[in-house]
Design an enzyme around this catalytic site. Structure first.
Site, PDB file in Angstrom:
ATOM      1  N   CYS A 293      89.818  81.776 120.469  1.00  0.00           N
ATOM      2  CA  CYS A 293      89.923  82.669 119.719  1.00  0.00           C
ATOM      3  C   CYS A 293      89.175  82.578 118.697  1.00  0.00           C
ATOM      4  O   CYS A 293      88.663  83.158 118.484  1.00  0.00           O
ATOM      5  CB  CYS A 293      91.344  83.347 119.809  1.00  0.00           C
ATOM      6  SG  CYS A 293      92.538  83.564 121.141  1.00  0.00           S
TER       7      CYS A 293
HETATM    8  C1  UDX Z   1      95.460  80.615 117.957  1.00  0.00           C
HETATM    9  C2  UDX Z   1      96.048  81.348 116.910  1.00  0.00           C
HETATM   10  O1  UDX Z   1      96.721  80.063 116.215  1.00  0.00           O
HETATM   11  C3  UDX Z   1      96.778  82.503 117.766  1.00  0.00           C
HETATM   12  O2  UDX Z   1      97.819  83.214 116.429  1.00  0.00           O
HETATM   13  C4  UDX Z   1      96.010  83.449 118.896  1.00  0.00           C
HETATM   14  O3  UDX Z   1      96.340  83.894 118.885  1.00  0.00           O
HETATM   15  C5  UDX Z   1      95.034  82.608 118.721  1.00  0.00           C
HETATM   16  O4  UDX Z   1      93.608  81.841 118.833  1.00  0.00           O
HETATM   17  P1  UDX Z   1      95.210  78.794 119.901  1.00  0.00           P
HETATM   18  O5  UDX Z   1      93.512  78.668 120.199  1.00  0.00           O
HETATM   19  O6  UDX Z   1      95.806  78.446 121.792  1.00  0.00           O
HETATM   20  O7  UDX Z   1      95.461  80.133 119.407  1.00  0.00           O
HETATM   21  O8  UDX Z   1      94.974  77.169 118.691  1.00  0.00           O
HETATM   22  P2  UDX Z   1      95.769  76.896 117.562  1.00  0.00           P
HETATM   23  O9  UDX Z   1      96.957  76.144 118.059  1.00  0.00           O
HETATM   24  O10 UDX Z   1      95.956  77.695 116.925  1.00  0.00           O
HETATM   25  O11 UDX Z   1      95.290  76.404 117.376  1.00  0.00           O
HETATM   26  C6  UDX Z   1      93.344  76.047 117.548  1.00  0.00           C
HETATM   27  C7  UDX Z   1      92.541  74.782 116.864  1.00  0.00           C
HETATM   28  O12 UDX Z   1      92.570  74.792 115.541  1.00  0.00           O
HETATM   29  C8  UDX Z   1      92.627  73.841 117.800  1.00  0.00           C
HETATM   30  O13 UDX Z   1      91.292  73.537 118.423  1.00  0.00           O
HETATM   31  C9  UDX Z   1      93.282  72.569 116.559  1.00  0.00           C
HETATM   32  O14 UDX Z   1      93.237  72.174 117.384  1.00  0.00           O
HETATM   33  C10 UDX Z   1      92.736  72.960 115.733  1.00  0.00           C
HETATM   34  N1  UDX Z   1      94.062  72.703 114.451  1.00  0.00           N
HETATM   35  C11 UDX Z   1      95.053  73.815 114.370  1.00  0.00           C
HETATM   36  C12 UDX Z   1      93.485  71.930 113.587  1.00  0.00           C
HETATM   37  O15 UDX Z   1      92.131  71.356 113.330  1.00  0.00           O
HETATM   38  N2  UDX Z   1      93.851  72.645 112.661  1.00  0.00           N
HETATM   39  C13 UDX Z   1      95.353  72.293 112.270  1.00  0.00           C
HETATM   40  O16 UDX Z   1      96.314  72.419 110.890  1.00  0.00           O
HETATM   41  C14 UDX Z   1      95.776  73.466 113.211  1.00  0.00           C
END
Ligand code: UDX
Length: 469
Positions: A293
């Protein structure tokens, strides 16, 4: 609601299949539609064809025991046999980053073909992430053209974006922070609102699931916001762009903190996270964001804005900072051990985040690419994602895959922790001592650096400005 509506879900990806399964679990008769025969077969066997915690037992229950969910490739026929269709197909990126609507158009066409043969009112709900204007534009127009029916009269039309996270998609579907209903007209929105009401607060006696006990949380109708179709489409992009920007912001600050002896980004994040206007979530500095996403959606809205004559500077920086963050992991290794040519680099974690085998836009891909450019030898371990990583063209056959953490670390010159899987968090300094030189770049800040340094590990953490000895 006297009789629960029957629902078809176009597309059996994360959103389509998980939502269909939860609706089925709450008593709705649901049909998941896909053009892919293997996926359909798998669902009908009660088997999840992708890894998602909790999905396998849920499918087994709703498909094989309750018989509330089935899957089919007979798309038009099944839409015709139901009252509501959720469009949950993918919206991949084109080469220039813009949003490719071909699957959404195809779905709209099939819905139109079904509605052409249908007397009764049908509600169409778009869940796919689509650029603003698509529901009222391509989707409505295609359905009307194919069906010769009129939106607002013969069928209802809503846009209800999805916010579920991979790895937590069941919880997120049961307990969303809010529901956004973009409505073409008032009756469409009211109808969808009723459906959600039924999903969350309907007759609980007929539900056989124990979610409330599992999660120790009562399922209630979430706060609902009724908006225009275009506003709902924008909420999804703004939401993902904001979260992605929050991550790039903290990563940028991490890079500053690394240059200030005695400063730890985690402490800084804690400090600002206590301000309720900021809040503590999505402030984990690390190797950057990936997944299906954030990278795709931020690029798509940038491209959309550019086509409208505006170049969004913050969002472009969000992407650029994220790209740089992967490079930063490699720079940290270089700063510690010098040139990487011929060095053996152990990578712990390949998937874009823990709890999934998803490799889409995983930071590991960029990191490994930089390492290979530097002529390093790369050996990687991931508890779930190796099979998927092998399919990624850029890294696939170019690296070695270890079958255990031990094998990955043995003889390595430096280790990069890229994905914070639980099994990595449990590692002790001792485990890294089998490396040729125990040098660790903690790209997700999972270890107690005092402990690791005290036990002789050459520890470098993202966003950690260590004091000179
Ligand atoms: C995300 C959104 O959270 C969700 O609402 C939407 O519908 C789809 O995209 P997702 O891609 O499943 O969900 O993962 P998420 O847990 O949000 O993490 C996304 C990325 O950000 C990951 O690579 C994670 O490692 C990174 N991340 C997240 C960070 O580097 N730091 C953080 O503090 C949080």
């Amino acid at each position: 609601m006297n009789k629960l509506p029957r629902i078809t879900f176009a597309g059996t990806g994360f959103v389509g299949l998980v939502t269909a399964a939860i609706f089925a679990d709450r008593g709705f008769e649901t049909i998941a539609l896909d053009v892919n025969k293997e996926r359909v077969h798998s669902v009908n066997q009660g088997r999840a064809f992708f890894f998602e915690p909790g999905l396998q037992p849920l499918l087994k229950r709703v498909v094989l025991e309750d018989k509330k969910l089935s899957a089919s490739i007979k798309i038009v026929e099944k839409i015709l046999a139901t009252d509501i269709t959720f469009i949950c197909v993918g919206t991949p990126s084109r080469k220039d980053g813009s949003c490719d609507l071909k699957y959404v158009k195809q779905s709209a066409k099939q819905i139109g073909q079904a509605l052409a043969q249908k007397e009764d009112y049908h509600l169409v709900v778009v869940k796919s992430t689509i650029i603003p204007g698509t529901t009222r534009g391509v989707i409505k127009e295609t359905i009307e053209l194919e069906s010769r029916k009129t939106a607002g009269e013969d069928f209802g039309l809503c846009m209800a974006p999805e916010f579920l996270r991979e790895g937590k998609s069941i919880f997120d579907t049961l307990y969303p922070d809010r529901i956004i209903i973009g409505q073409f007209d008032e009756p469409s929105g009211t109808k969808l609102n009723e459906v959600f009401n039924e999903l969350y607060e309907g007759d609980k006696d007929q539900f056989n699931s124990q979610w409330e006990e599992i999660y120790h949380k009562e399922i209630v109708m979430p706060t609902t916001l009724r908006l225009s179709l275009e506003e709902a489409e924008c909420v999804k992009y703004a939401n993902n762009s904001f979260l992605a920007t929050k991550i790039s912001f903290i990563n940028e600050f991490a890079n500053i903190c690394e240059r200030i002896p005695g400063v730890d980004i985690n402490k800084v994040a804690q400090g600002i996270g206590l301000d309720h206007r900021i809040n503590s979530q999505f402030l984990r500095a690390g190797a950057g964001f990936g997944g299906s996403c954030f990278p795709k959606d931020v690029r798509a809205i940038i491209q959309f804005a550019k086509n409208k004559g505006y170049s969004p500077k913050i969002l472009q920086s969000t992407i650029a900072t994220n790209k740089h963050q992967a490079k930063r992991m490699v720079e940290l290794a270089e700063e510690k051990i010098g040139g990487l040519e011929g060095k053996r680099v152990a990578i712990l974690g390949l998937s874009f985040k823990p709890g999934t085998n998803d490799m889409r836009h995983a930071p590991s891909i960029k990191i490994i690419n930089y390492l290979l450019e530097k002529k390093a030898t790369v050996i990687a371990f991931d508890p779930q994602a190796v099979a998927e990583a092998k399919k990624v063209k850029e890294i696939g056959e170019n690296i070695t895959y270890a079958t255990t953490i031990k094998e990955c670390l043995k003889g390595a010159d430096v280790c990069l922790l890229v994905t914070e899987w639980q099994e990595f968090k449990e590692l002790q300094p001792e485990d890294f001592k089998q490396m040729k030189t125990p040098t660790l770049i903690d790209g997700r800040r999972v270890y107690d650096y005092h402990d690791f340094l005290a036990q002789g590990i050459d520890y470098v953490g993202v966003g950690l400005g260590l004091k000179e000895e």
